[in-house]
Write a protein that holds these residues in place. Sequence first.
Motif, PDB file in Angstrom:
ATOM      1  N   CYS A  24      34.571  40.882  41.653  1.00  0.00           N
ATOM      2  CA  CYS A  24      34.026  41.851  40.691  1.00  0.00           C
ATOM      3  C   CYS A  24      34.526  41.541  39.293  1.00  0.00           C
ATOM      4  N   PHE A  25      33.617  41.444  38.336  1.00  0.00           N
ATOM      5  CA  PHE A  25      34.073  41.235  36.951  1.00  0.00           C
ATOM      6  C   PHE A  25      33.926  42.511  36.118  1.00  0.00           C
ATOM      7  N   GLN A  26      33.840  43.660  36.816  1.00  0.00           N
ATOM      8  CA  GLN A  26      33.877  44.973  36.166  1.00  0.00           C
ATOM      9  C   GLN A  26      32.774  45.176  35.121  1.00  0.00           C
ATOM     10  N   CYS A  27      31.592  44.719  35.459  1.00  0.00           N
ATOM     11  CA  CYS A  27      30.470  44.875  34.535  1.00  0.00           C
ATOM     12  C   CYS A  27      29.971  46.317  34.476  1.00  0.00           C
ATOM     13  N   SER A  28      30.313  47.104  35.530  1.00  0.00           N
ATOM     14  CA  SER A  28      29.967  48.529  35.613  1.00  0.00           C
ATOM     15  C   SER A  28      28.503  48.791  35.971  1.00  0.00           C
ATOM     16  N   ARG A  29      27.800  47.784  36.377  1.00  0.00           N
ATOM     17  CA  ARG A  29      26.401  48.003  36.752  1.00  0.00           C
ATOM     18  C   ARG A  29      26.283  48.954  37.952  1.00  0.00           C
ATOM     19  N   CYS A  30      27.262  48.855  38.871  1.00  0.00           N
ATOM     20  CA  CYS A  30      27.242  49.757  40.037  1.00  0.00           C
ATOM     21  C   CYS A  30      27.345  51.212  39.585  1.00  0.00           C
ATOM     22  N   ARG A  52      32.813  51.538  40.453  1.00  0.00           N
ATOM     23  CA  ARG A  52      33.464  50.386  39.803  1.00  0.00           C
ATOM     24  C   ARG A  52      34.989  50.499  39.927  1.00  0.00           C
ATOM     25  N   ILE A  55      36.154  49.833  43.534  1.00  0.00           N
ATOM     26  CA  ILE A  55      36.166  48.410  43.875  1.00  0.00           C
ATOM     27  C   ILE A  55      37.374  47.727  43.238  1.00  0.00           C
ATOM     28  N   CYS A  87      24.453  44.841  42.107  1.00  0.00           N
ATOM     29  CA  CYS A  87      25.669  44.084  41.763  1.00  0.00           C
ATOM     30  C   CYS A  87      25.340  42.606  41.538  1.00  0.00           C
ATOM     31  N   PRO A  88      25.615  42.079  40.349  1.00  0.00           N
ATOM     32  CA  PRO A  88      25.293  40.674  40.070  1.00  0.00           C
ATOM     33  C   PRO A  88      26.164  39.694  40.851  1.00  0.00           C
ATOM     34  N   GLN A  89      27.272  40.198  41.410  1.00  0.00           N
ATOM     35  CA  GLN A  89      28.168  39.342  42.182  1.00  0.00           C
ATOM     36  C   GLN A  89      27.898  39.444  43.683  1.00  0.00           C
ATOM     37  N   ILE A  91      28.481  41.754  45.632  1.00  0.00           N
ATOM     38  CA  ILE A  91      29.574  42.393  46.378  1.00  0.00           C
ATOM     39  C   ILE A  91      28.978  43.506  47.236  1.00  0.00           C
ATOM     40  N   LEU A  93      29.487  46.562  48.200  1.00  0.00           N
ATOM     41  CA  LEU A  93      30.344  47.712  47.912  1.00  0.00           C
ATOM     42  C   LEU A  93      30.373  48.711  49.057  1.00  0.00           C
TER      43      LEU A  93
HETATM   44  S1  SF4 Z   1      28.247  45.806  39.763  1.00  0.00           S
HETATM   45 FE1  SF4 Z   1      29.498  44.409  41.031  1.00  0.00          FE
HETATM   46  S2  SF4 Z   1      30.550  43.083  39.590  1.00  0.00           S
HETATM   47 FE2  SF4 Z   1      29.756  44.810  38.420  1.00  0.00          FE
HETATM   48  S3  SF4 Z   1      31.466  46.304  38.368  1.00  0.00           S
HETATM   49 FE3  SF4 Z   1      30.200  46.836  40.135  1.00  0.00          FE
HETATM   50  S4  SF4 Z   1      31.129  45.728  41.871  1.00  0.00           S
HETATM   51 FE4  SF4 Z   1      31.905  44.790  39.988  1.00  0.00          FE
END
Ligand code: SF4
Length: 172
Positions: A24-30, A52, A55, A87-89, A91, A93
Amino acid sequence: MAVDFEFRKQVMDYHIGSDLIKYCFQCSRCSDNCPVTKVTTDFYTTTGYNPRSNILNALLGYKDAIFDADDLTIWGCTVCDTCDEVCPQNIELTEIFTFLKNQSIANGKGPDFIFSQARAIFDSAKAIPTPKTGKDPIARRREQLGIPPVMEPDIAEFQTLLKNLGVDKKLK
Ligand code: SF4
Ligand code: SF4
């Protein structure tokens, strides 16, 4: 906040796609797309449900920040899967959140409403138990729509299955 390395390892083991590239790079999209965050977060105090943060705390092993926080921290998630999709990664969740919920129950820390819901299901073999008095509104609606009644579950058989899984011992 202390890091619990054992807990961190459990989270990583549970997370199917736990290779480094998926971190997770903490983009906050979730959180930006989570319907629960939308209705529980106070813009000014930033309190409320936040996937976020969950995670981040889970992947870093900050066990106390998860299990010693209020019930909303873990149980706010309705498992709608929106965060998994955005989530762009990639993950997963909800997989991690399920692990956190299971840990919470295993430690006897689940909220009362979860235990009472589980007890009601155990006792009736139904997600929505039939009311003890009066006409069952679901049965009435089915009747109105000309839909046949739902077959009554075999409660004894259902309870045997749950007992084999040890569910009865976890009920308060
Ligand atoms: S959307 Fe994915 S990468 Fe971005 S903050 Fe949430 S868990 Fe992390
Ligand atoms: S699965 Fe849970 S955390 Fe994810 S968007 Fe839905 S309610 Fe929010």
